[in-house]
Design a protein around this motif. Sequence first.
Motif, PDB file in Angstrom:
ATOM      1  N   TYR A 123       0.810  -1.209   0.000  1.00 23.56           N
ATOM      2  CA  TYR A 123       0.000   0.000   0.000  1.00 23.56           C
ATOM      3  C   TYR A 123       0.853   1.272   0.000  1.00 23.56           C
ATOM      4  O   TYR A 123       0.658   2.154  -0.828  1.00 23.56           O
ATOM      5  N   CYS A 124       1.817   1.353   0.916  1.00 20.69           N
ATOM      6  CA  CYS A 124       2.608   2.591   1.012  1.00 20.69           C
ATOM      7  C   CYS A 124       4.035   2.423   0.496  1.00 20.69           C
ATOM      8  O   CYS A 124       4.797   3.386   0.479  1.00 20.69           O
ATOM      9  N   SER A 126       6.590   1.092   1.816  1.00 20.73           N
ATOM     10  CA  SER A 126       7.634   1.197   2.832  1.00 20.73           C
ATOM     11  C   SER A 126       8.230  -0.178   3.102  1.00 20.73           C
ATOM     12  O   SER A 126       7.562  -1.206   2.934  1.00 20.73           O
ATOM     13  N   CYS A 135       1.244  -2.856   8.656  1.00 20.02           N
ATOM     14  CA  CYS A 135       2.306  -1.921   8.294  1.00 20.02           C
ATOM     15  C   CYS A 135       2.414  -0.842   9.369  1.00 20.02           C
ATOM     16  O   CYS A 135       1.411  -0.196   9.709  1.00 20.02           O
ATOM     17  N   HIS A 137       3.763   1.999   9.074  1.00 16.87           N
ATOM     18  CA  HIS A 137       3.763   3.324   8.460  1.00 16.87           C
ATOM     19  C   HIS A 137       2.355   3.760   8.080  1.00 16.87           C
ATOM     20  O   HIS A 137       1.946   4.876   8.380  1.00 16.87           O
ATOM     21  N   CYS A 138       1.617   2.870   7.393  1.00 16.82           N
ATOM     22  CA  CYS A 138       0.266   3.253   6.928  1.00 16.82           C
ATOM     23  C   CYS A 138      -0.832   2.492   7.680  1.00 16.82           C
ATOM     24  O   CYS A 138      -2.007   2.717   7.413  1.00 16.82           O
ATOM     25  N   THR A 139      -0.475   1.616   8.571  1.00 13.33           N
ATOM     26  CA  THR A 139      -1.373   0.813   9.429  1.00 13.33           C
ATOM     27  C   THR A 139      -2.302  -0.110   8.639  1.00 13.33           C
ATOM     28  O   THR A 139      -3.319  -0.558   9.150  1.00 13.33           O
ATOM     29  N   SER A 140      -1.958  -0.420   7.394  1.00 15.47           N
ATOM     30  CA  SER A 140      -2.771  -1.350   6.597  1.00 15.47           C
ATOM     31  C   SER A 140      -2.540  -2.765   7.088  1.00 15.47           C
ATOM     32  O   SER A 140      -1.433  -3.133   7.494  1.00 15.47           O
TER      33      SER A 140
END
Length: 143
Positions: A123-124, A126, A135, A137-140
Motif C-alpha cells: 500500500y505505502c 515502505s 504496516c 507506516h500506513c497501518t494497513s
Amino acid sequence: MAKKKGFIEEFKEFALRGNVMDMAVGVIIGGAFSNITKSLTEDILSPILGIFGGANFDSLTFSFQALNGGEVVLNYGKFITAVINFLIMAFVVFCLLKAINRLMSIGKKPEEPKAPTTKICPYCKSEIPIDATRCPHCTSELE
C-alpha cells in the motif's frame, strides 16, 4: 583498590599486542619485497623497455645559474625514471595479488544468498519486517 600498571608494563602489553606485531612483520616483509620489485624494474624491465624505446631518462637534466653565482641542476630524468619504476612496480604487484586472489578462491563455494528479512508494504511501499501483519507506516493490514 586496583594495582596501577607501570609504564614499562603498559608499553610491553601494547608492543606485544597481535596487531602491532602483525604490522611490524608486514613492514619488514614489505621492505624486503620492495628490494625485489626495485631490482625487477631497474635490472630487468627497464633495460627491456630501453631496447624498444631506446630512451634512458636518468641523464636528462636542466641547469641554470643561481642568484649567488652557483649552478643549480634539476635531475628531472631521474624523477621520470622513478615514476616509470613506480608504475611498473604497481602493475607487477597488482598482477601478483590478482593471481594470489584467484588461487585463494579455487575450491571455495560461493556464498548462498541470505533469506530476506524485510518486505515492501503493497500500500505505502515502505520497507517493513517480513513477519509483520500490519504496516507500521500506513497501518494497513497485510496478508
